[in-house]
Write a protein that holds these residues in place. Structure first.
Motif, PDB file in Angstrom:
ATOM      1  N   PRO A   6       5.029  -5.492  -2.280  1.00 39.01           N
ATOM      2  CA  PRO A   6       4.489  -5.871  -1.141  1.00 39.01           C
ATOM      3  C   PRO A   6       3.257  -4.823  -0.484  1.00 39.01           C
ATOM      4  O   PRO A   6       2.383  -5.243   0.277  1.00 39.01           O
ATOM      5  CB  PRO A   6       5.388  -6.128  -0.078  1.00 39.01           C
ATOM      6  CG  PRO A   6       7.097  -6.331  -0.746  1.00 39.01           C
ATOM      7  CD  PRO A   6       6.380  -5.938  -2.135  1.00 39.01           C
ATOM      8  N   HIS A   8       1.056  -3.929  -2.219  1.00 37.26           N
ATOM      9  CA  HIS A   8      -0.381  -3.854  -2.600  1.00 37.26           C
ATOM     10  C   HIS A   8      -0.942  -4.854  -1.774  1.00 37.26           C
ATOM     11  O   HIS A   8      -2.057  -4.810  -1.359  1.00 37.26           O
ATOM     12  CB  HIS A   8      -0.251  -4.887  -4.142  1.00 37.26           C
ATOM     13  CG  HIS A   8       0.114  -3.856  -5.332  1.00 37.26           C
ATOM     14  ND1 HIS A   8       1.464  -3.286  -5.482  1.00 37.26           N
ATOM     15  CD2 HIS A   8      -0.526  -3.248  -6.385  1.00 37.26           C
ATOM     16  CE1 HIS A   8       1.529  -2.735  -6.455  1.00 37.26           C
ATOM     17  NE2 HIS A   8       0.254  -2.451  -7.124  1.00 37.26           N
ATOM     18  N   PHE A   9      -0.107  -5.913  -1.321  1.00 45.25           N
ATOM     19  CA  PHE A   9      -0.624  -6.923  -0.392  1.00 45.25           C
ATOM     20  C   PHE A   9      -0.980  -6.124   1.073  1.00 45.25           C
ATOM     21  O   PHE A   9      -2.160  -6.386   1.458  1.00 45.25           O
ATOM     22  CB  PHE A   9       0.372  -8.201  -0.269  1.00 45.25           C
ATOM     23  CG  PHE A   9       0.219  -8.994  -1.170  1.00 45.25           C
ATOM     24  CD1 PHE A   9      -0.775 -10.125  -0.980  1.00 45.25           C
ATOM     25  CD2 PHE A   9       1.015  -9.069  -2.318  1.00 45.25           C
ATOM     26  CE1 PHE A   9      -0.821 -11.119  -2.257  1.00 45.25           C
ATOM     27  CE2 PHE A   9       0.922  -9.727  -3.456  1.00 45.25           C
ATOM     28  CZ  PHE A   9       0.135 -11.151  -3.242  1.00 45.25           C
ATOM     29  N   LEU A  10      -0.193  -5.530   1.336  1.00 46.03           N
ATOM     30  CA  LEU A  10      -0.429  -4.536   2.582  1.00 46.03           C
ATOM     31  C   LEU A  10      -1.749  -3.707   2.652  1.00 46.03           C
ATOM     32  O   LEU A  10      -2.579  -3.728   3.454  1.00 46.03           O
ATOM     33  CB  LEU A  10       0.434  -3.651   2.954  1.00 46.03           C
ATOM     34  CG  LEU A  10       2.061  -4.509   3.480  1.00 46.03           C
ATOM     35  CD1 LEU A  10       3.093  -3.645   3.834  1.00 46.03           C
ATOM     36  CD2 LEU A  10       1.584  -5.361   4.588  1.00 46.03           C
ATOM     37  N   LEU A  12      -4.355  -4.407   0.496  1.00 44.81           N
ATOM     38  CA  LEU A  12      -5.424  -5.039   0.612  1.00 44.81           C
ATOM     39  C   LEU A  12      -5.551  -5.679   2.080  1.00 44.81           C
ATOM     40  O   LEU A  12      -6.846  -6.036   2.266  1.00 44.81           O
ATOM     41  CB  LEU A  12      -4.921  -6.483  -0.268  1.00 44.81           C
ATOM     42  CG  LEU A  12      -5.947  -7.533  -0.103  1.00 44.81           C
ATOM     43  CD1 LEU A  12      -7.409  -7.268  -0.810  1.00 44.81           C
ATOM     44  CD2 LEU A  12      -5.323  -8.670  -0.853  1.00 44.81           C
TER      45      LEU A  12
ATOM     46  N   PHE B   8      -3.641 -11.571  -8.989  1.00 45.18           N
ATOM     47  CA  PHE B   8      -3.383 -10.762  -7.627  1.00 45.18           C
ATOM     48  C   PHE B   8      -4.860  -9.996  -7.751  1.00 45.18           C
ATOM     49  O   PHE B   8      -5.778 -10.010  -6.764  1.00 45.18           O
ATOM     50  CB  PHE B   8      -2.331  -9.917  -7.297  1.00 45.18           C
ATOM     51  CG  PHE B   8      -2.556  -8.920  -6.468  1.00 45.18           C
ATOM     52  CD1 PHE B   8      -2.421  -9.420  -5.164  1.00 45.18           C
ATOM     53  CD2 PHE B   8      -2.868  -7.711  -6.717  1.00 45.18           C
ATOM     54  CE1 PHE B   8      -2.500  -8.557  -4.027  1.00 45.18           C
ATOM     55  CE2 PHE B   8      -2.917  -6.684  -5.843  1.00 45.18           C
ATOM     56  CZ  PHE B   8      -2.764  -7.109  -4.093  1.00 45.18           C
ATOM     57  N   LEU B  16     -12.232  -9.178  -1.198  1.00 46.75           N
ATOM     58  CA  LEU B  16     -12.754  -7.788  -0.574  1.00 46.75           C
ATOM     59  C   LEU B  16     -14.156  -8.074  -1.016  1.00 46.75           C
ATOM     60  O   LEU B  16     -15.104  -7.641  -0.042  1.00 46.75           O
ATOM     61  CB  LEU B  16     -11.946  -6.967  -1.201  1.00 46.75           C
ATOM     62  CG  LEU B  16     -11.029  -6.211  -0.414  1.00 46.75           C
ATOM     63  CD1 LEU B  16     -10.383  -5.069  -1.093  1.00 46.75           C
ATOM     64  CD2 LEU B  16     -11.483  -5.706   0.714  1.00 46.75           C
ATOM     65  N   LEU B 111       3.576   4.184   4.700  1.00 48.84           N
ATOM     66  CA  LEU B 111       4.012   3.031   4.188  1.00 48.84           C
ATOM     67  C   LEU B 111       4.292   3.124   2.632  1.00 48.84           C
ATOM     68  O   LEU B 111       5.449   2.838   2.042  1.00 48.84           O
ATOM     69  CB  LEU B 111       3.061   1.736   4.198  1.00 48.84           C
ATOM     70  CG  LEU B 111       3.503   0.892   5.585  1.00 48.84           C
ATOM     71  CD1 LEU B 111       2.319  -0.143   5.495  1.00 48.84           C
ATOM     72  CD2 LEU B 111       4.793   0.276   5.105  1.00 48.84           C
ATOM     73  N   MET B 116       5.508   2.466  -4.266  1.00 47.68           N
ATOM     74  CA  MET B 116       5.012   1.575  -5.016  1.00 47.68           C
ATOM     75  C   MET B 116       5.304   1.082  -6.153  1.00 47.68           C
ATOM     76  O   MET B 116       4.995   0.243  -6.519  1.00 47.68           O
ATOM     77  CB  MET B 116       3.306   2.456  -5.206  1.00 47.68           C
ATOM     78  CG  MET B 116       2.281   2.393  -4.265  1.00 47.68           C
ATOM     79  SD  MET B 116       1.828   0.910  -3.536  1.00 47.68           S
ATOM     80  CE  MET B 116       0.923   0.149  -4.693  1.00 47.68           C
ATOM     81  N   PHE B 135       9.243  -8.201  -5.831  1.00 54.34           N
ATOM     82  CA  PHE B 135       8.811  -8.707  -4.457  1.00 54.34           C
ATOM     83  C   PHE B 135      10.115  -8.742  -3.373  1.00 54.34           C
ATOM     84  O   PHE B 135      10.226  -9.973  -2.574  1.00 54.34           O
ATOM     85  CB  PHE B 135       8.020 -10.078  -4.529  1.00 54.34           C
ATOM     86  CG  PHE B 135       6.894  -9.956  -3.658  1.00 54.34           C
ATOM     87  CD1 PHE B 135       5.858  -9.549  -4.015  1.00 54.34           C
ATOM     88  CD2 PHE B 135       7.133 -10.348  -2.292  1.00 54.34           C
ATOM     89  CE1 PHE B 135       4.762  -9.399  -2.974  1.00 54.34           C
ATOM     90  CE2 PHE B 135       5.779 -10.357  -1.242  1.00 54.34           C
ATOM     91  CZ  PHE B 135       4.725  -9.716  -1.811  1.00 54.34           C
ATOM     92  N   TRP B 137      11.929  -6.598  -0.249  1.00 51.58           N
ATOM     93  CA  TRP B 137      12.164  -5.279   0.666  1.00 51.58           C
ATOM     94  C   TRP B 137      13.538  -5.341   1.278  1.00 51.58           C
ATOM     95  O   TRP B 137      13.783  -6.007   2.329  1.00 51.58           O
ATOM     96  CB  TRP B 137      11.098  -5.460   1.659  1.00 51.58           C
ATOM     97  CG  TRP B 137      10.605  -4.273   2.033  1.00 51.58           C
ATOM     98  CD1 TRP B 137      11.432  -3.211   2.294  1.00 51.58           C
ATOM     99  CD2 TRP B 137       9.077  -3.791   2.473  1.00 51.58           C
ATOM    100  NE1 TRP B 137      10.354  -2.127   2.817  1.00 51.58           N
ATOM    101  CE2 TRP B 137       9.155  -2.559   3.004  1.00 51.58           C
ATOM    102  CE3 TRP B 137       7.812  -4.670   2.375  1.00 51.58           C
ATOM    103  CZ2 TRP B 137       8.023  -1.730   3.570  1.00 51.58           C
ATOM    104  CZ3 TRP B 137       6.878  -4.013   2.872  1.00 51.58           C
ATOM    105  CH2 TRP B 137       6.970  -2.507   3.302  1.00 51.58           C
TER     106      TRP B 137
END
Lengths: 102, 199
Positions: A6, A8-10, A12, B8, B16, B111, B116, B135, B137
């Motif tokens: 997550p 990575h998505f955050l 981004l 991804f 972006l 965060l 990571m 994926f 949390w």
């Protein structure tokens, strides 16, 4: 999803929000400012969906739905205001809208 | 690096890059087209996140309706590439940008401090560990379970519609009313500017 977390998505989402903010700050064309606002909202949407997916909770996804609704309404009203302003002032650049500043 | 990872990174670059090109493009029409690229990239990211309904909604509402509205207004007002130069960065905007970027960096560092790498969800006995190895949390999931939330994430439209019509009934009505109000407001705005001022 093998190694995409997550975070990575955050990251981004933050970058998208930052690019949108950059557009809001540096562009003079109100149309492009509105588009950059849309980009900021998209960054928020990515973060919300990532949290929703990571937390196995549907609330975030439904919130994204409402953000899309509000964004569509905001764009329609903003563009109508812009057209009305253009008819009055013949310009859509932010530096021409300085009636209060002078 | 496996397939989903590459996807991804590809779509992240697409969204972006589209956004950056949109901000820095000279002509408003090309800016709108780059914005569509960026929105489609975000929709693909929603697909990667298993939010299929939101991805379709993103393409239909944003790339379909909103950007067409933008293009329509650009062509109606006949906006040329003039004024595409960035405005002079005044002291206050520079300060605001600096402060917000600083806060963003602090938030990001907070965060991603040592988070990571994929977490091995061995602590909580989540059943879908095998399919979403990285994926998950665990902290959020525990909190969700502790709050007794019945809305569990699901890629199906059925669950989405159930949540929308059961738990979020009142917000849905308010959103519908908001759209009605926006519609009436747009009609009044566009009528007033032509009717009373005589063009």
């Amino acid at each position: 999803m093998s190694s995409i977390t997550p975070h990575h998505f955050l990251i981004l989402a933050f970058l998208l929000f930052g690019v949108g903010f950059l557009g809001v700050v540096i562009r003079r064309n109100v149309l492009l400012v509105l588009m950059s606002l849309e980009l900021m909202l998209n960054g928020i949407n990515v973060a919300l969906v990532a949290f929703s997916r990571a937390g196995a909770n549907l609330d975030g996804s439904i919130f994204v739905f409402f953000i899309m609704t509000v964004a569509a309404a905001e764009v329609s009203v903003g563009l109508a205001l812009l057209v009305a302003l253009y008819k009055k002032r013949k310009s859509i650049f932010t530096e021409d809208m300085n009636l209060l500043g002078n | 690096m496996s397939g989903p990872d590459l996807l991804f990174y590809f779509f992240a670059t697409l969204s972006l890059g589209g956004g950056l090109l949109m901000v820095f493009s000279r002509h408003p029409v090309s800016a709108a087209l780059f914005m569509i690229v960026s929105l489609v990239g975000v929709a693909s990211l929603f697909v990667l996140l298993d939010a299929f309904f939101l991805a379709i909604l993103q393409v239909l509402v944003y790339a379909g309706a909103v950007m067409v509205l933008f293009l329509f207004i650009i062509m109606l007002l006949d906006v040329g590439p003039g004024g595409a130069k960035a405005s002079r960065l005044k002291f206050l905007s520079g300060l605001a940008g600096l402060i917000s970027v600083g806060l963003l960096v602090v938030l990001l560092l907070d965060l991603s401090l040592g988070a990571m790498e994929p977490s091995d969800c061995s602590a909580d006995g989540c059943s879908d560990c095998s399919e979403t190895s990285a994926f998950a949390w665990p902290e959020i999931r525990e909190e969700t379970a502790a709050n007794g939330n019945s809305l569990v994430f699901s890629p199906s439209v059925k669950a989405f519609g159930f949540g929308l019509l059961a738990k979020y009934m009142l917000p849905l009505q308010v959103a519908g009313f908001l759209l009605l109000a926006a519609m009436v407001g747009v009609i009044i705005l566009s009528r007033k500017s032509t009717g009373e001022e005589g063009g």
